[in-house]
Design a protein around this motif. Structure first.
Motif, short mmCIF file in Angstrom:
data_model
loop_
_atom_site.label_atom_id
_atom_site.label_comp_id
_atom_site.label_asym_id
_atom_site.label_seq_id
_atom_site.Cartn_x
_atom_site.Cartn_y
_atom_site.Cartn_z
N ASN A 108 0.86 -1.19 0.00
CA ASN A 108 0.00 0.00 0.00
C ASN A 108 0.89 1.23 0.00
O ASN A 108 1.88 1.28 0.71
N LYS A 109 0.51 2.25 -0.79
CA LYS A 109 1.32 3.46 -0.88
C LYS A 109 0.46 4.68 -0.59
O LYS A 109 -0.60 4.86 -1.15
N SER A 110 0.97 5.51 0.31
CA SER A 110 0.35 6.81 0.55
C SER A 110 0.85 7.78 -0.51
O SER A 110 2.03 7.74 -0.89
N ASP A 111 -0.03 8.65 -0.99
CA ASP A 111 0.38 9.66 -1.96
C ASP A 111 1.40 10.60 -1.33
O ASP A 111 1.42 10.77 -0.10
N GLY A 112 2.23 11.20 -2.14
CA GLY A 112 3.20 12.19 -1.66
C GLY A 112 4.63 11.77 -1.93
O GLY A 112 4.89 10.75 -2.56
N GLN A 113 5.56 12.56 -1.40
CA GLN A 113 6.99 12.33 -1.60
C GLN A 113 7.63 11.81 -0.32
O GLN A 113 7.54 12.45 0.72
N LYS A 114 8.28 10.67 -0.43
CA LYS A 114 8.97 10.07 0.71
C LYS A 114 10.24 10.82 1.06
O LYS A 114 10.58 10.96 2.23
N GLY A 115 10.96 11.28 0.07
CA GLY A 115 12.24 11.90 0.32
C GLY A 115 13.33 10.85 0.45
O GLY A 115 13.14 9.69 0.08
N LEU A 116 14.46 11.24 0.99
CA LEU A 116 15.62 10.35 1.10
C LEU A 116 15.75 9.72 2.48
O LEU A 116 16.79 9.15 2.79
N THR A 117 14.75 9.85 3.32
CA THR A 117 14.72 9.32 4.69
C THR A 117 15.85 9.88 5.55
O THR A 117 16.40 9.20 6.40
N THR A 118 16.16 11.14 5.34
CA THR A 118 17.20 11.82 6.11
C THR A 118 16.62 13.02 6.86
O THR A 118 17.35 13.92 7.23
N GLY A 119 15.30 13.04 7.01
CA GLY A 119 14.65 14.18 7.63
C GLY A 119 14.30 15.25 6.63
O GLY A 119 13.80 16.31 7.00
N ASP A 120 14.53 14.98 5.35
CA ASP A 120 14.28 15.98 4.32
C ASP A 120 12.80 16.17 4.02
O ASP A 120 12.43 17.12 3.34
#
Length: 157
Positions: A108-120
């Motif tokens: 399952n995927k939520s809409d939006g941008q995950k980013g680089l998982t660095t707090g960005d």
């Protein structure tokens, strides 16, 4: 009458190096009519799992569990924690929330941008969308209290 909101933060070190996640390219599988698994916001659709305790009366506690940055795996522990909370506490609705842009262990995927998982992705837009989900869930369940549980990046947001 406004509900009180309690916030519990579980912070861990945010990793400084992370790999790009191919999974963030997946399409959302949103079904906004399924209110136990999806919340439609003004920005898109976020995946949830909602669990009700055996006895839910008026003004239940609403517990919302927000996962961390999860740089090395797709998060799913927020759902497990929500389920455990609903089983252990009376008059409780516990919701595991999948943050914008993330994919869970079931795809399952939520809409939006995950980013680089660095707090960005701790942006005002992401925070506003999470706040909107909380407001929608509060309007849906009419809780006596809203309790937020955040782990790592979920706590930062």
């Amino acid at each position: 009458m406004r509900s009180k909101i309690k916030l519990f933060c579980f912070l861990t070190a945010v990793p400084f190096l992370s790999s790009f996640c191919d999974a963030q390219q997946a399409e959302s599988t949103c079904n906004p009519l399924d209110t136990t698994q999806w919340v439609q916001t003004s920005k898109g659709c976020l995946h949830i799992y909602a669990f009700l305790s055996d006895s839910v009366a008026s003004k239940p506690n609403l517990v919302i569990v927000i996962h961390g940055d999860a740089p090395f795996s797709n998060p799913g522990y927020q759902y497990k924690m929500a389920r455990q909370i609903s089983k252990r506490h009376k008059n409780t609705i516990a919701v595991g929330l999948l943050r914008p842009g993330y994919i869970d262990a079931d795809g399952n995927k939520s809409d939006g941008q995950k980013g680089l998982t660095t707090g960005d992705n701790y942006t005002p837009e992401i925070i506003d969308e999470i706040a909107e989900v909380i407001s929608i869930l509060a309007a849906r369940y009419h809780p006596g209290e809203v309790i937020l549980l955040g782990h790592s990046g979920g706590a930062a947001i």
